[in-house]
Design a protein around this motif. Sequence first.
Motif, mmCIF file in Angstrom:
data_model
loop_
_atom_site.group_PDB
_atom_site.id
_atom_site.type_symbol
_atom_site.label_atom_id
_atom_site.label_comp_id
_atom_site.label_asym_id
_atom_site.label_seq_id
_atom_site.Cartn_x
_atom_site.Cartn_y
_atom_site.Cartn_z
ATOM 1 N N TYR A 238 8.562 2.606 -12.267
ATOM 2 C CA TYR A 238 7.617 1.483 -12.321
ATOM 3 C C TYR A 238 6.317 1.924 -13.007
ATOM 4 N N GLN A 239 5.889 3.146 -12.711
ATOM 5 C CA GLN A 239 4.638 3.650 -13.289
ATOM 6 C C GLN A 239 4.691 3.723 -14.810
ATOM 7 N N VAL A 240 5.840 4.091 -15.367
ATOM 8 C CA VAL A 240 5.901 4.262 -16.837
ATOM 9 C C VAL A 240 6.265 2.964 -17.557
ATOM 10 N N ARG B 286 0.837 -1.209 0.000
ATOM 11 C CA ARG B 286 0.000 0.000 0.000
ATOM 12 C C ARG B 286 0.868 1.253 0.000
ATOM 13 N N GLY B 287 1.948 1.219 0.762
ATOM 14 C CA GLY B 287 2.875 2.352 0.793
ATOM 15 C C GLY B 287 3.421 2.637 -0.603
ATOM 16 N N PHE B 288 3.844 1.589 -1.297
ATOM 17 C CA PHE B 288 4.361 1.763 -2.657
ATOM 18 C C PHE B 288 3.278 2.295 -3.599
ATOM 19 N N VAL C 203 11.689 -6.551 -6.403
ATOM 20 C CA VAL C 203 11.411 -5.666 -7.536
ATOM 21 C C VAL C 203 10.131 -6.121 -8.247
ATOM 22 N N ALA C 204 9.973 -7.424 -8.437
ATOM 23 C CA ALA C 204 8.788 -7.952 -9.131
ATOM 24 C C ALA C 204 7.519 -7.516 -8.393
ATOM 25 N N LYS C 205 7.542 -7.590 -7.071
ATOM 26 C CA LYS C 205 6.359 -7.226 -6.288
ATOM 27 C C LYS C 205 6.143 -5.709 -6.298
ATOM 28 N N GLU C 206 7.254 -4.964 -6.246
ATOM 29 C CA GLU C 206 7.132 -3.488 -6.261
ATOM 30 C C GLU C 206 6.484 -3.021 -7.567
ATOM 31 N N TYR C 207 6.857 -3.658 -8.663
ATOM 32 C CA TYR C 207 6.271 -3.268 -9.953
ATOM 33 C C TYR C 207 4.754 -3.482 -9.936
ATOM 34 N N ILE C 208 4.342 -4.636 -9.447
ATOM 35 C CA ILE C 208 2.909 -4.950 -9.416
ATOM 36 C C ILE C 208 2.164 -3.944 -8.520
ATOM 37 N N PHE D 28 11.593 -1.990 -18.760
ATOM 38 C CA PHE D 28 12.353 -1.534 -17.592
ATOM 39 C C PHE D 28 12.935 -2.704 -16.807
ATOM 40 N N GLY D 29 14.150 -2.484 -16.300
ATOM 41 C CA GLY D 29 14.759 -3.437 -15.377
ATOM 42 C C GLY D 29 15.490 -2.650 -14.300
ATOM 43 N N VAL D 30 15.441 -3.116 -13.053
ATOM 44 C CA VAL D 30 16.195 -2.457 -11.975
ATOM 45 C C VAL D 30 16.687 -3.512 -10.979
#
Length: 467
Positions: A363-365, A243-245, A381-386, A273-275
């Motif tokens: 992540y947004q773009v 939720r924070g993300f 990272v995978a979860k942050e993107y979602i 994108f990759g990070v």
Amino acid sequence: MSETVQDKVDFLVIANRLPVDRKVDDDGNVSWQSSPGGLVTALEPVMQRKGGAWIGWHGAPDEVVDPFHHDGYDIHPVPLSAQEVEEYYEGFSNATLWPLYHDCVVEPVFHREWWDAYQKVNKRFAEQAAEQAAEGATVWVQDYQLTLVPMYLRQMRPDLRIGFFLHIPFPPIELYSRLPWREELVEGLLGADLVGFQTPGAAANFLRLAKRRPGVTTSRGKAHTRDGRDVIVRDFPISIDSRGFHELATSEKVQAEADKLREDLGNPETIIFGVDRLDYTKGLRQRIRAVGELFKEGKLDPDEVVFLQLATPSRERVEEYKILRDDINLLVGQINSKVGTIARRALVYRNKSVPRDVLAAMYQVADLMLVTPVRDGMNLVAKEYIACRSNDDSALVLSEFAGAARELKQAYMVNPYDIDGMKATIMQALTDSPKVKARKMRSMRRQVFDKTIDVWADDFLTELEGR
Ligand code: ADQ
């Protein structure tokens, strides 16, 4: 809550690093700020609730820092000499255990002096915890740098409840057995009451090893030690503050940042994108090669598509990381010299870290996210993107060798060693119908918003304290 350091506490976290970074202002005044990692976000509320202490290294070699109170809990800095940093941290932790536990994707290095330093430093962490813990306190030890702490701590303080969580994979017995000190490390973990892993496979690997120790038997999810204790062994897949993300990514500030970023990239139709940390486990070589070939073969048009790759410098004094940095620079240069134009690069590569709001904008773009490690405990990272990406017309390409693949089953799965397979999956992810992609994104979002970092911390501590 008291602002002074408490004599004894009921809850302790032990991790290689402290959850705070030192800031020195222009006048030389020192202050400490919370470092923005996921673990800190998860554990801060727990520590504040329980009035706990965090034991860890403060990041400066050869320096002794007094304990202090920070944001509702105590901080106990553990000193490390420059030589210990070299031998215990860069050596045994990051050049022996890290590659060994990640499928030996590079050759693990074994040095007896590193092992000596590892034992010595683990003992120091355990001593510090033994001193600070109240009778019957709960102690939560984090990660591969501190495998021996549960055993040392139990010897010093049998009254404590000790949990251990491994953030990285735990290897199959055939690889693990190379380690000259394989028995000692298994004994180290068996000192805990609860040993948590990212995946059931990792837990099963550990149980197979535990069973080989004399006097130790195992049954489903448990090891029975020769001193008559039960050690619970199971998976606790880590997560993020979803939720924070999400709130950050949908804030006005980040939306504006995202618009600017899209513009800076030349308003391409598609952003890939990759990070990652610049680490050989993250599959950067394979990923960049795959996307580079798609550009060279004309399957991706550099007038329409940009591949943005960020790689945070990491462990820069360890030899393999220097080699990787040079390899990637070369590979990116080779690709950009052949595709794209002078004004517009196909591949935008940055070897740096960015603040969290900039990352959220990225992540947004990102229409397509590439997460392709050759081995990864979980991969946040995978979860942050979602959590961040609100557009349904999006896709996550995910390595089957990341722990996250067990939960994000709707991702476009790849074997990162199979470059052709990865290229085909990237093209499929880019060309699938919006309906298919939306269904996948919605399902993964449910997973990520359901199983958050506080669920992870609560699950672990409920299991540990219920003993
Ligand atoms: P890591 O190997 O560090 O973690 P990961 O889980 O992907 O891998 O976490 C990296 C974190 O760093 C993410 O939160 C990401 O946003 C951030 N990050 C990476 N590059 C960045 C950049 N250029 N700028 C800003 N931020 C950046 C280890 C294990 C993983 C496990 C975690 C947690 O290796 O498998 O998921 O611990 O248990």
